[in-house]
Scaffold this active site. Structure first.
Site, mmCIF file in Angstrom:
data_model
loop_
_atom_site.group_PDB
_atom_site.id
_atom_site.type_symbol
_atom_site.label_atom_id
_atom_site.label_comp_id
_atom_site.label_asym_id
_atom_site.label_seq_id
_atom_site.Cartn_x
_atom_site.Cartn_y
_atom_site.Cartn_z
ATOM 1 N N LYS A 111 -20.181 -49.888 8.428
ATOM 2 C CA LYS A 111 -18.839 -50.486 8.376
ATOM 3 C C LYS A 111 -18.701 -51.654 9.335
ATOM 4 C CE LYS A 111 -16.140 -47.025 6.092
ATOM 5 N NZ LYS A 111 -14.834 -46.467 5.841
ATOM 6 N N LYS A 194 -21.052 -47.678 -3.876
ATOM 7 C CA LYS A 194 -20.110 -46.632 -4.292
ATOM 8 C C LYS A 194 -18.748 -47.219 -4.641
ATOM 9 C CE LYS A 194 -17.788 -44.715 -0.294
ATOM 10 N NZ LYS A 194 -17.046 -43.587 0.144
ATOM 11 N N LYS A 197 -12.084 -47.803 -2.309
ATOM 12 C CA LYS A 197 -10.719 -48.352 -2.298
ATOM 13 C C LYS A 197 -10.695 -49.772 -1.783
ATOM 14 C CE LYS A 197 -9.053 -44.075 -0.412
ATOM 15 N NZ LYS A 197 -9.856 -43.940 0.813
HETATM 16 N N1 AQP Z 1 -17.231 -43.246 -4.981
HETATM 17 C C1 AQP Z 1 -17.005 -41.983 -4.618
HETATM 18 N N2 AQP Z 1 -17.581 -40.966 -5.289
HETATM 19 C C2 AQP Z 1 -17.338 -39.685 -4.935
HETATM 20 N N3 AQP Z 1 -16.539 -39.334 -3.910
HETATM 21 C C3 AQP Z 1 -15.944 -40.313 -3.215
HETATM 22 N N4 AQP Z 1 -15.102 -40.310 -2.159
HETATM 23 C C4 AQP Z 1 -14.789 -41.580 -1.830
HETATM 24 N N5 AQP Z 1 -15.412 -42.441 -2.652
HETATM 25 C C5 AQP Z 1 -16.141 -41.691 -3.524
HETATM 26 C C6 AQP Z 1 -14.619 -39.097 -1.501
HETATM 27 O O1 AQP Z 1 -13.207 -39.179 -1.369
HETATM 28 C C7 AQP Z 1 -12.817 -38.486 -0.179
HETATM 29 C C8 AQP Z 1 -11.864 -39.321 0.595
HETATM 30 O O2 AQP Z 1 -12.514 -40.442 1.058
HETATM 31 P P1 AQP Z 1 -11.881 -41.314 2.207
HETATM 32 O O3 AQP Z 1 -10.660 -41.932 1.707
HETATM 33 O O4 AQP Z 1 -11.686 -40.502 3.425
HETATM 34 O O5 AQP Z 1 -12.951 -42.376 2.595
HETATM 35 P P2 AQP Z 1 -14.099 -43.059 1.857
HETATM 36 O O6 AQP Z 1 -15.169 -42.077 1.497
HETATM 37 O O7 AQP Z 1 -14.513 -44.156 2.752
HETATM 38 O O8 AQP Z 1 -13.404 -43.561 0.526
HETATM 39 P P3 AQP Z 1 -13.337 -45.017 -0.065
HETATM 40 O O9 AQP Z 1 -12.604 -44.935 -1.337
HETATM 41 O O10 AQP Z 1 -14.687 -45.644 -0.091
HETATM 42 O O11 AQP Z 1 -12.406 -45.773 0.950
HETATM 43 P P4 AQP Z 1 -12.707 -47.035 1.829
HETATM 44 O O12 AQP Z 1 -12.916 -48.143 0.864
HETATM 45 O O13 AQP Z 1 -11.471 -47.197 2.644
HETATM 46 O O14 AQP Z 1 -13.911 -46.742 2.671
HETATM 47 C C9 AQP Z 1 -14.091 -38.154 0.592
HETATM 48 O O15 AQP Z 1 -14.371 -36.772 0.421
HETATM 49 C C10 AQP Z 1 -15.137 -39.003 -0.063
HETATM 50 O O16 AQP Z 1 -16.425 -38.401 -0.011
#
Ligand code: AQP
Length: 332
Positions: A111, A194, A197
C-alpha cells in the site's frame, strides 16, 4: 460460545469481491457464532478519504451488510470510531509490538509502494489497530482471507507478548477461520489484480449499488482473451481473465468451477457473459434494492449503528479495565 470479530473498510462502494469473499460468509456465520461486525472507519483513514465521502461510505457499508442479511439484533453491527476502546487499546499495542514486526508486513509495503516515506504513520501501525479491534472483545475467531493472514499472526504475537510482559492471561489465542476454498475475485479489467473499492476504474468492479444495466455493461466490457472458454480448470494457465469470470460465475451460482467449465467450455465469451450478467443481477438485485431503501432513511440506519456501538462499548469496558490494571494505569 466462540466470538467472531469481522471488519470492513468504508473506502468506497462495496463490490462483488467484498460480498462473495466476506459478507456472504458472515451471513452464514451468524447462525453459529456470537458476531461483531464493524465498519472500520479508523482503518480507512490510514489512506486519504474525503470526509463527506467517508461518512457516506460508512453508512453505505453498514447498509450493505444489513441488506446482505446480517441481523443487527442477534449480532453487533457498529462503527469503529464510535467505540473509543479501539484507539485506547491500539495505543497500548503500539507500545507492545516491535518495529521489526511491523516492518515485515507485506500489506504496508504494497500500500505504501514507492512513497514509503510519505505514507501515514497510521498505515504503518494499522496491524496494531487491527489487533486491538479483535482483542478488545476477546474474540476467539476471525474470518480471514489470504491477505490478512499475516496480520492475524501479528495479533497472536501481540496478545502473547502482552500476556508475557505483564504476567497475565488477559488475551486468548485468536484462531483464523478459513471458510472453504478462498474466493478471491479479480478486477474485470485485469485478471491479475484483485477487485478493489479503491481502483480508479469503476469498470474494474461490480458495485453492490450498480443497476442491472450497469452490471450488464461492465460484464460485456470485461477483459477477455480471443480463445473460447476453457473446458477444464487445467486450461486456466496464462488466462487470468477467463479464470476470474468462470470463478465469479461459480461463486454466484454456488457451483464447482469444474462444472462451470464443463458447461461453457469451448463456447465464445459473448454467450457466457450474458449468463454471467444474469447470475450477478439475480444475486445482487435484492441486495441493491435493500441498500437503497436503507440509505433513504439515514436516521434509522444511525439508530441501528448507535445501538450496536452501545452494546460493543459494554462488551469492551471490562476488557479495557483488565488491560489498564495490568499496565498500571489508574482507573479511568
Ligand atoms: N477482490 C476480493 N475478493 C474476495 N474478497 C475480497 N475482499 C476484498 N476484496 C476482495 C474481502 O472483503 C473484506 C473487507 O475488505 P476490506 O474492506 O477490509 O479491505 P480490502 O480487502 O482492502 O478491500 P478492498 O475492496 O480492496 O478495499 P480497498 O480498495 O480500500 O483496499 C475482507 O475480508 C477482504 O478479504
Amino acid at each position: 460460545m466462540a466470538r467472531i470479530f469481522s471488519g470492513i473498510q468504508p473506502t468506497g462502494h462495496l463490490h462483488l469481491g467484498n460480498y462473495l469473499g466476506a459478507i456472504r460468509n458472515w451471513v452464514r456465520l451468524q447462525q453459529d457464532f456470537e458476531c461483531l461486525f464493524c465498519v472500520v472507519d479508523m482503518h480507512a483513514i490510514t489512506l486519504w478519504q474525503e470526509p463527506q465521502a467517508l461518512a457516506r461510505a460508512t453508512r453505505e457499508t453498514a447498509a450493505a451488510v444489513l441488506a446482505a442479511g446480517i441481523d443487527p439484533h442477534a449480532n453487533i453491527l457498529f462503527v469503529q470510531s464510535a467505540v473509543p476502546g479501539h484507539a485506547q487499546l491500539a495505543w497500548i499495542f503500539n507500545c507492545v509490538a516491535r518495529i521489526g514486526w511491523l516492518s515485515r508486513m507485506t500489506q504496508f509495503k504494497e500500500k505504501a509502494g514507492k512513497h514509503r516515506e510519505n505514507a501515514s504513520v497510521g498505515l504503518y501501525a494499522y496491524p496494531n489497530l487491527m489487533a486491538a479491534d479483535i482483542l478488545l472483545y476477546k474474540a476467539t475467531h476471525v474470518p480471514v482471507g489470504e491477505d490478512q493472514k499475516q496480520h492475524l499472526e501479528l495479533t497472536r504475537d501481540i496478545a502473547q507478548k502482552f500476556n508475557n510482559d505483564f504476567g497475565v492471561t488477559v488475551f486468548p489465542v485468536v484462531e483464523p477461520l478459513i471458510l472453504g476454498p478462498a474466493t478471491r475475485i479479480m478486477s474485470l479489467r485485469d485478471g491479475t489484480k484483485k477487485m478493489s473499492k479503491s481502483d480508479a476504474s469503476d469498470f474494474s468492479r461490480i458495485n453492490l449499488t450498480d443497476t442491472a444495466d450497469d452490471i450488464a455493461l461492465k460484464v460485456r466490457k470485461a477483459k477477455t482473451d480471443p480463445a473460447p472458454l476453457p473446458e477444464t480448470p487445467a486450461q486456466f494457465d496464462g488466462r487470468p481473465e477467463a479464470a476470474n469470470l468462470i470463478s465469479i460465475y461459480a461463486a454466484l451460482a454456488d457451483q464447482e468451477v469444474e462444472r462451470v467449465c464443463a458447461r461453457f467450455g469451448g463456447r465464445p465469451f459473448s454467450d457466457f457473459k450474458q449468463e454471467l450478467a444474469d447470475a450477478a443481477v439475480a444475486v445482487l438485485a435484492p441486495i441493491t434494492t435493500e441498500v437503497n431503501r436503507l440509505m433513504a432513511d439515514p436516521a434509522a440506519l444511525d439508530r441501528i449503528l448507535k445501538d450496536g456501538a452501545e452494546r460493543a462499548r459494554a462488551l469492551a469496558a471490562p476488557v479495557l479495565e483488565e488491560v489498564y490494571r495490568a499496565v498500571g494505569f489508574l482507573d479511568a
